[in-house]
Design a protein around this motif. Sequence first.
Motif, PDB file in Angstrom:
ATOM      1  N   ALA A   5      64.813  83.741  63.344  1.00 60.03           N
ATOM      2  CA  ALA A   5      64.652  82.217  62.624  1.00 60.03           C
ATOM      3  C   ALA A   5      65.943  82.061  62.044  1.00 60.03           C
ATOM      4  O   ALA A   5      66.622  81.066  62.081  1.00 60.03           O
ATOM      5  N   THR A   6      66.810  83.118  61.108  1.00 62.60           N
ATOM      6  CA  THR A   6      67.844  83.097  60.651  1.00 62.60           C
ATOM      7  C   THR A   6      68.908  82.745  61.478  1.00 62.60           C
ATOM      8  O   THR A   6      69.943  81.999  61.097  1.00 62.60           O
ATOM      9  N   ASP A   7      69.154  83.401  62.504  1.00 61.85           N
ATOM     10  CA  ASP A   7      70.340  83.284  63.556  1.00 61.85           C
ATOM     11  C   ASP A   7      70.386  81.885  64.163  1.00 61.85           C
ATOM     12  O   ASP A   7      71.286  81.264  64.640  1.00 61.85           O
ATOM     13  N   LEU A  26      75.512  73.806  63.236  1.00 61.98           N
ATOM     14  CA  LEU A  26      76.048  74.965  63.260  1.00 61.98           C
ATOM     15  C   LEU A  26      76.176  75.600  61.742  1.00 61.98           C
ATOM     16  O   LEU A  26      75.724  75.084  60.880  1.00 61.98           O
ATOM     17  N   HIS A  27      76.223  76.993  61.843  1.00 57.79           N
ATOM     18  CA  HIS A  27      75.813  77.859  60.430  1.00 57.79           C
ATOM     19  C   HIS A  27      76.713  77.371  59.266  1.00 57.79           C
ATOM     20  O   HIS A  27      76.401  77.443  58.187  1.00 57.79           O
ATOM     21  N   ASN A  28      77.883  77.058  59.549  1.00 56.65           N
ATOM     22  CA  ASN A  28      78.798  76.357  58.194  1.00 56.65           C
ATOM     23  C   ASN A  28      78.519  74.981  58.287  1.00 56.65           C
ATOM     24  O   ASN A  28      79.415  74.304  57.266  1.00 56.65           O
ATOM     25  N   ASP A  29      77.501  74.155  58.759  1.00 51.34           N
ATOM     26  CA  ASP A  29      77.484  72.766  58.739  1.00 51.34           C
ATOM     27  C   ASP A  29      76.309  72.266  57.564  1.00 51.34           C
ATOM     28  O   ASP A  29      75.220  73.073  57.812  1.00 51.34           O
ATOM     29  N   PRO A  47      59.532  79.056  55.800  1.00 52.14           N
ATOM     30  CA  PRO A  47      59.686  79.430  54.326  1.00 52.14           C
ATOM     31  C   PRO A  47      59.869  80.727  54.081  1.00 52.14           C
ATOM     32  O   PRO A  47      58.969  81.778  54.872  1.00 52.14           O
ATOM     33  N   ARG A  48      60.517  81.242  53.035  1.00 53.66           N
ATOM     34  CA  ARG A  48      60.827  82.684  52.881  1.00 53.66           C
ATOM     35  C   ARG A  48      59.634  83.034  51.955  1.00 53.66           C
ATOM     36  O   ARG A  48      59.953  83.246  50.874  1.00 53.66           O
ATOM     37  N   VAL A  96      64.886  76.228  58.504  1.00 49.88           N
ATOM     38  CA  VAL A  96      64.383  75.298  59.693  1.00 49.88           C
ATOM     39  C   VAL A  96      65.069  75.674  60.818  1.00 49.88           C
ATOM     40  O   VAL A  96      66.082  76.246  60.720  1.00 49.88           O
ATOM     41  N   VAL A  97      64.329  75.521  62.143  1.00 51.00           N
ATOM     42  CA  VAL A  97      64.864  75.570  63.331  1.00 51.00           C
ATOM     43  C   VAL A  97      64.491  74.356  63.812  1.00 51.00           C
ATOM     44  O   VAL A  97      63.305  74.216  63.935  1.00 51.00           O
TER      45      VAL A  97
END
Length: 735
Positions: A308-310, A328-331, A288-289, A380-381
Amino acid sequence: MTTEKDSVRFNIESRLLEELGERLVSSPDIALSELIKNAYDADSPDCNLELIENRSLTIKDHGHGMTLSEFKTRWMTIATDNKEVNFFSRNYNRIMTGSKGIGRFAARTLGKKLILTSIAYDESLGVRTKLVATFDWEKLNDTRDLLKLTIPYKLTYPVNDPIGTELCISDINDNIDEGVLKTVRTSVLDISSPYEILRQDVTKRKRKSKKSTDKDPGFTVHISADYSESMGPAEAVLKSYTGRASLVLKNNTLSVNIHFKDNEPITKKITFHNSINRDVYIDIRYFPRRPGAFANLEVNGNTARSWATDHRGIAVFDKGFRINPYGLHNDDWLQLDRDQAHSHRHWRSRLSEKYIPIPKQDQSIESRNPMVNIITNFQVVGAVFIESPNTGSKANKDTGLIPSMDREGYIKNNSFKDLLHLARFAVEYLTSEDKRIQLEEKITKGKEEVLAVKKEIRTAIHNIEDSPTLNKNDKVRIVEQFTHLAKRLESTEEYDQRAREGMEHMGFLGILAGFMTHEHQSILWELNKTLDRLESISTKSNKIAENIPSIKNSISKIEGYIDYTNLFIKNIATPIEKNLKIKPRIRHVLRTFKHFTEERDIETNVECGSSELMPPIPIPAFEGIVLNLYSNAIKATINKVGNKDPQILIIAWSDSKNHYFTVSDNGIGIPESLERRIWDPLYTTTSAENSPLGSGMGLGLPLVKRVVESFKGKISYSKATGQFVTCFKVTFPRK
């Protein structure tokens, strides 16, 4: 008249190869992944990718290679079914990963020319052979008839070269660069990547082949040194999660483990129909942020947060290879970001609806509804690990995970929907537990702040009384003000406690609503049936009159239930009344079920003195307790096969210290092995098969226990004496 008969062939133009390549392989990273899969299926221990000055690309393995016969019948055959017929590899019995001859089309999309070199042992010749075939895709496109295409090759034997296959692709496309290779690097699980850490953590084992005749050496992918990268802070960050969901689906059993730091883990085993037909492992880490989320790590907190962001999102790996575009980042394949943006208020997973339901009274309250703050991809990762079976053209499209034609994701069949429900359940369970912990921490913090304020008030009063600069009248006036403030604070605390208890009492509405919903279905069906008959016979039949009493009786029942519900809701907010007689309250509940007990000859007796008083608890709480225990007794007597004399007995009495009441029945009873589980949430001993009241959700008794204990009471189960089988006893203190 002239009649001619003959047959014609389809004419297939060679550009079909280019068209198929573009449709079957949508991007260069997918093309490379398909070629790596071929190396894995060939039992190679490794696959080496080298990009030379962005002009040529080499893919080399040490697998069993291809003989001339295999080259002709497999590589040169479009849409071969080899990997759909042979599920396991030749030497190590690995589960095959490639399918439908995608490899050659992958090579076609990467560059203009291909030289294929393959060394293999040819059993028919008894020697090791070397095959070299050359593909000039531009020249092949100039040949209009696909059936007239020829590929030049050279076969040399015997040779002593190491067995394996090498693809040399030249004049590569402009879109192939180091970024593509880095994408491929994280698309293959067995390259060192954070997803490999997740997989080993959730499966508790290293990757093994399904079965093997020889020991499988494993499989490693090597990419040009210029494009390799270290694991960085992956292991340290993944261990620093705030919450973690681990799900393992084996056969039809789903094992769930939810763990938040500084909290006991939650473990469950759930029966889940596995249409995926493979084991599924899910590991999701929640970050969590919030301040302090990345404190006390071996690496810098900002570095950890950036990592974690990447790597955000939930990826999917099928037999060790990543399936795009999931994670993926845009999914947003689980609709997490979408639901938070639209303040969606209901769980999407059917598992969540069953095992972690959101109380109706919480759905409209943003501060209590966990779905309003659903965990998003940015927090999440995680990854889903599966081994889906190869499926041919004759496969059932609703069974098994089937890749889409362009290798971008799966076909949305029933198996994929099950996968969605599982992954979404993991996230929703994390969200639910996070909300519960946050609310508890808020209450604890509030109590601590109240205690601190009380302490400050006491200190202030003490300092005022000891002050040498204030006169007596000023001291009295100021102390009275502080004392009044302390009393208001205590009043606020009491109100807050009663409000929380009221929320628990409201839960009984769910029990009553469940009963009423089931009964209304039966009543409305009867009404509709009668009305259908009225419409069909109209005024032509005397039978209309025979239906009027049934309609009136059904409407009367509905009105009775509505009146009872309105009274129940109205009394929720009423304060505790003293000196209320207990017998009328019990009779009030019994009247709700009167038609059931009369229709089924269930005899209910109440033994209670006319002057016996009700325990000092709110009316809806008491009636909710009686309602639940009594409805359970009715179900038990109905479910007992051959019960010719069903009976229920309710006894109420008191002594100088406590109020007591018991509910006994001669129904099916509770097996000794299950007695301890009746207080567990979501565990039920009832069935809807023979009971008109339906099956329970496993919430009634746990809720009864919580409400009884909230008023300092006790509830216990015991085997009854005499003609009765089951007995529940409730005790409340008189004061």
